[in-house]
Design a protein around this motif. Structure first.
Motif, mmCIF file in Angstrom:
data_model
loop_
_atom_site.group_PDB
_atom_site.id
_atom_site.type_symbol
_atom_site.label_atom_id
_atom_site.label_comp_id
_atom_site.label_asym_id
_atom_site.label_seq_id
_atom_site.Cartn_x
_atom_site.Cartn_y
_atom_site.Cartn_z
ATOM 1 N N ALA A 1 20.313 59.641 -81.250
ATOM 2 C CA ALA A 1 19.669 58.682 -80.338
ATOM 3 C C ALA A 1 20.739 58.167 -79.365
ATOM 4 C CB ALA A 1 19.060 57.517 -81.117
ATOM 5 N N SER B 1 15.372 58.498 -78.546
ATOM 6 C CA SER B 1 15.589 59.780 -79.241
ATOM 7 C C SER B 1 14.515 60.803 -78.879
ATOM 8 C CB SER B 1 15.598 59.556 -80.756
ATOM 9 O OG SER B 1 14.338 59.099 -81.187
ATOM 10 N N GLY C 1 13.996 56.304 -93.331
ATOM 11 C CA GLY C 1 14.415 54.933 -93.597
ATOM 12 C C GLY C 1 13.579 53.956 -92.777
ATOM 13 N N GLY D 1 14.649 51.904 -90.757
ATOM 14 C CA GLY D 1 15.163 51.853 -89.381
ATOM 15 C C GLY D 1 14.350 52.749 -88.459
ATOM 16 N N ALA E 1 12.034 51.621 -85.361
ATOM 17 C CA ALA E 1 12.444 52.067 -84.014
ATOM 18 C C ALA E 1 11.371 52.929 -83.349
ATOM 19 C CB ALA E 1 13.753 52.854 -84.107
ATOM 20 N N ASP E 2 10.757 53.840 -84.104
ATOM 21 C CA ASP E 2 9.890 54.857 -83.480
ATOM 22 C C ASP E 2 8.410 54.730 -83.836
ATOM 23 O OD1 ASP E 2 12.296 55.850 -82.601
ATOM 24 O OD2 ASP E 2 12.388 57.485 -84.066
ATOM 25 N N ARG F 1 9.921 45.775 -95.340
ATOM 26 C CA ARG F 1 9.679 45.343 -93.945
ATOM 27 C C ARG F 1 8.721 46.263 -93.196
ATOM 28 N NH1 ARG F 1 14.838 45.240 -90.866
ATOM 29 N NH2 ARG F 1 15.703 46.692 -92.383
ATOM 30 N N LYS G 1 22.665 49.536 -101.222
ATOM 31 C CA LYS G 1 21.562 50.363 -100.722
ATOM 32 C C LYS G 1 20.795 50.919 -101.903
ATOM 33 C CE LYS G 1 22.513 50.346 -96.267
ATOM 34 N NZ LYS G 1 21.831 49.271 -95.580
ATOM 35 N N GLY H 1 15.654 61.339 -91.625
ATOM 36 C CA GLY H 1 16.544 60.371 -91.002
ATOM 37 C C GLY H 1 16.127 58.944 -91.232
ATOM 38 N N SER I 1 20.042 57.954 -89.151
ATOM 39 C CA SER I 1 21.458 58.132 -89.373
ATOM 40 C C SER I 1 21.936 57.569 -90.733
ATOM 41 C CB SER I 1 22.176 57.412 -88.236
ATOM 42 O OG SER I 1 23.540 57.543 -88.346
ATOM 43 N N ALA I 2 21.505 56.352 -91.047
ATOM 44 C CA ALA I 2 21.971 55.697 -92.281
ATOM 45 C C ALA I 2 21.438 56.435 -93.504
ATOM 46 C CB ALA I 2 21.520 54.239 -92.305
ATOM 47 N N SER J 1 23.525 58.529 -96.500
ATOM 48 C CA SER J 1 23.467 58.254 -97.941
ATOM 49 C C SER J 1 23.250 59.532 -98.742
ATOM 50 C CB SER J 1 22.336 57.269 -98.258
ATOM 51 O OG SER J 1 22.732 55.982 -97.880
HETATM 52 N N1 NAP Z 1 16.841 62.757 -83.748
HETATM 53 C C1 NAP Z 1 16.469 62.699 -85.008
HETATM 54 O O1 NAP Z 1 16.426 63.710 -85.728
HETATM 55 C C2 NAP Z 1 16.069 61.377 -85.580
HETATM 56 C C3 NAP Z 1 15.307 61.341 -86.747
HETATM 57 C C4 NAP Z 1 15.009 60.087 -87.293
HETATM 58 C C5 NAP Z 1 15.462 58.926 -86.654
HETATM 59 N N2 NAP Z 1 16.167 59.029 -85.502
HETATM 60 C C6 NAP Z 1 16.673 57.817 -84.849
HETATM 61 O O2 NAP Z 1 17.571 57.176 -85.761
HETATM 62 C C7 NAP Z 1 17.527 55.785 -85.521
HETATM 63 C C8 NAP Z 1 17.300 55.086 -86.839
HETATM 64 O O3 NAP Z 1 18.401 55.314 -87.672
HETATM 65 P P1 NAP Z 1 19.018 54.148 -88.521
HETATM 66 O O4 NAP Z 1 20.259 54.627 -89.121
HETATM 67 O O5 NAP Z 1 19.035 52.930 -87.674
HETATM 68 O O6 NAP Z 1 17.881 53.855 -89.614
HETATM 69 P P2 NAP Z 1 17.323 54.696 -90.837
HETATM 70 O O7 NAP Z 1 18.358 55.602 -91.348
HETATM 71 O O8 NAP Z 1 15.997 55.245 -90.473
HETATM 72 O O9 NAP Z 1 17.039 53.508 -91.882
HETATM 73 C C9 NAP Z 1 18.141 52.808 -92.383
HETATM 74 C C10 NAP Z 1 17.671 51.671 -93.259
HETATM 75 O O10 NAP Z 1 17.054 52.192 -94.423
HETATM 76 C C11 NAP Z 1 17.239 51.283 -95.475
HETATM 77 N N3 NAP Z 1 17.755 51.961 -96.654
HETATM 78 C C12 NAP Z 1 17.258 51.859 -97.908
HETATM 79 N N4 NAP Z 1 17.957 52.581 -98.764
HETATM 80 C C13 NAP Z 1 18.932 53.167 -98.061
HETATM 81 C C14 NAP Z 1 19.979 54.029 -98.443
HETATM 82 N N5 NAP Z 1 20.166 54.457 -99.699
HETATM 83 N N6 NAP Z 1 20.831 54.439 -97.476
HETATM 84 C C15 NAP Z 1 20.663 54.048 -96.207
HETATM 85 N N7 NAP Z 1 19.686 53.224 -95.791
HETATM 86 C C16 NAP Z 1 18.820 52.771 -96.720
HETATM 87 C C17 NAP Z 1 18.229 50.221 -94.996
HETATM 88 O O11 NAP Z 1 17.481 49.074 -94.636
HETATM 89 P P3 NAP Z 1 17.201 47.983 -95.783
HETATM 90 O O12 NAP Z 1 18.551 47.493 -96.222
HETATM 91 O O13 NAP Z 1 16.343 46.971 -95.134
HETATM 92 O O14 NAP Z 1 16.522 48.720 -96.879
HETATM 93 C C18 NAP Z 1 18.820 50.835 -93.749
HETATM 94 O O15 NAP Z 1 19.198 49.893 -92.793
HETATM 95 C C19 NAP Z 1 16.409 55.536 -84.520
HETATM 96 O O16 NAP Z 1 16.990 55.354 -83.243
HETATM 97 C C20 NAP Z 1 15.612 56.803 -84.561
HETATM 98 O O17 NAP Z 1 14.986 57.076 -83.315
HETATM 99 C C21 NAP Z 1 16.491 60.216 -84.943
#
Ligand code: NAP
Length: 377
Positions: free
Chosen positions: A136, A142, A167, A169, A173-174, A216, A276, A298, A300-301, A305
């Motif tokens: 993104a 993204s 996740g 996130g 976001a999307d 959430r 986490k 996805g 990223s986070a 993990s």
């Molecule tokens: N291009 C692609 O292939 C693609 C695919 C998907 C998303 N995206 C983009 O990625 C971005 C979102 O990524 P993101 O990193 O912000 O969010 P994410 O990875 O979707 O979600 C992260 C959240 O998940 C929760 N979580 C629960 N257990 C977890 C664990 N074991 N490890 C990590 N997180 C855990 C945490 O929130 P809590 O602490 O509240 O539980 C954490 O903040 C957006 O911009 C989206 O558009 C791109």
């Protein structure tokens, strides 16, 4: 024998007609041949229905039917059944040839083979990124880094996995629907060898898994718009009860799992302890629920993990024809990362493909490709 391979390839294509529908059972196909003519064929249609060999005959019926020779693609590594059918056939004086097309059979059932041996689902990590590994932009955009061909291919992955995982996130976001948006014939075009079999494959909609410690996920999220599939939300012990109730009311199955520390700062004056949801616990629970395969999309986070805990078998990466750059743009794999190359997971690249002006790369975590059939490769 050339003929054995020809008929086995047809049995494999038949098995693929049930893609996504047999879990937690394997994909199985069979053909019955007499005087070089196919006189019967079948496949295992759906969990809970008879196996392929019953649509064509099963081990005992093979014996009763006076069949002279049985060609087997690969044995079932399930310790309860492994090799037993073949033993019965051999004791009855039937010639048994095994394996034939074992690589193709291992690939066909890689989800099942992993699940039956580990009790956990096979995990595929999927990302769509720019050439420089961003998923993104710094403003969160993204859609779309990759082209339509890549995205269609990504939908094939959705149809071939039991469930997809994201996740909170990504949900926030999307607000994605997270469904497979191919037609039956598009899926068949992608999966079948048309020179052998040309039939539509009924799309299986993957269930959805959301990792969301505090519950959430908005109850108005578009993931709830798709019927006939399950939404599992994994939350922490700290998730407010009213959030659990609200999510259950819109049909989600909410499961509480342990949280574990993912990062402790080495800094002397600041200790950061980010907890986490435990990926190990989640995969164990999913295995208990009968999930044989999970597609992790996805963001990223979440990907970080799975990578940091080495809880993945395969990686499918789509590279779009752009460079995003910038320290604030979202990397495909975030988190802490590995401090040395000695401990970072090694990959075995198996396929690359140009999809119009994008690239698709497929790799296995070293040792995970066909592990349960061939030993490590
Ligand atoms: N291009 C692609 O292939 C693609 C695919 C998907 C998303 N995206 C983009 O990625 C971005 C979102 O990524 P993101 O990193 O912000 O969010 P994410 O990875 O979707 O979600 C992260 C959240 O998940 C929760 N979580 C629960 N257990 C977890 C664990 N074991 N490890 C990590 N997180 C855990 C945490 O929130 P809590 O602490 O509240 O539980 C954490 O903040 C957006 O911009 C989206 O558009 C791109």
């Amino acid at each position: 024998m050339v003929d054995d391979v020809v008929y086995m390839k047809r049995a494999i294509e038949l098995a693929k007609l049930a893609t996504g529908h047999t879990s937690p059972n394997p994909l199985v196909g069979a053909v019955v041949v007499k005087d070089n003519t196919i006189i019967g064929e079948g496949y295992h249609h759906k969990a809970g229905t008879a196996h392929a060999e019953v649509h064509a005959p099963c081990a005992l019926r093979i014996i009763e039917a006076g069949i002279a020779k049985v060609i087997v693609g690969s044995t079932d590594p399930n310790p309860l059944v492994s090799g037993k059918g073949m033993e019965l056939l051999r004791e009855a004086g039937i010639e048994v040839v095994c394996p034939v097309c074992s690589d193709e059979c291992a690939e066909l059932n890689e989800h099942f083979f992993t699940y039956i041996q580990t009790g956990k689902p096979f995990v595929t990590l999927k990302s769509a990124m720019s050439l420089d590994g961003k998923i993104a932009t710094s403003t969160g955009q993204s859609q779309w880094i990759t082209n339509e061909s890549s995205r269609r291919d990504g939908h094939v992955l959705r149809a071939t996995h039991d469930a997809m995982l994201v996740g909170i996130g990504t949900i926030l976001a999307d607000n994605p629907q997270l469904n497979c948006r191919l037609t039956d014939s598009e899926l068949s075009d992608a999966l079948l060898d048309k020179s052998i079999l040309d039939e539509p494959i009924t799309i299986h909609q993957p269930n959805v898994i959301i990792l969301d410690s505090l519950g959430r996920t908005p109850t108005t999220s578009r993931v709830f718009e798709i019927n006939n599939r399950k939404i599992h939300i994994f939350v922490s012990k700290g998730c407010p009860k009213d959030r659990i109730q609200a999510l259950e009311q819109v049909g989600a199955q909410v499961t509480v799992v342990e949280s574990i520390s993912t990062r402790k700062s080495k800094s002397t004056d600041i200790v950061i302890d980010i907890k986490k949801l435990s990926i190990d616990d989640i995969l164990t629970k999913l295995g208990e629920l009968g999930y044989t395969s999970i597609l992790v999309e996805g963001g990223s986070a979440i990907i970080s993990s799975f990578v940091e805990t080495k809880n993945f078998d395969k990686v499918v990466t789509y590279i779009g024809n752009t460079i995003i750059g910038g320290n604030d743009a979202t990397p495909a794999v975030g988190g802490r990362g590995f401090e040395s190359l000695e401990v970072s997971p090694q990959l075995t690249f198996t396929k690359t493909k140009v999809l119009d002006n994008n690239i698709r790369i497929e790799a296995y975590r070293q040792g995970r490709r066909g592990t349960y059939v061939h030993g490590n490769r």
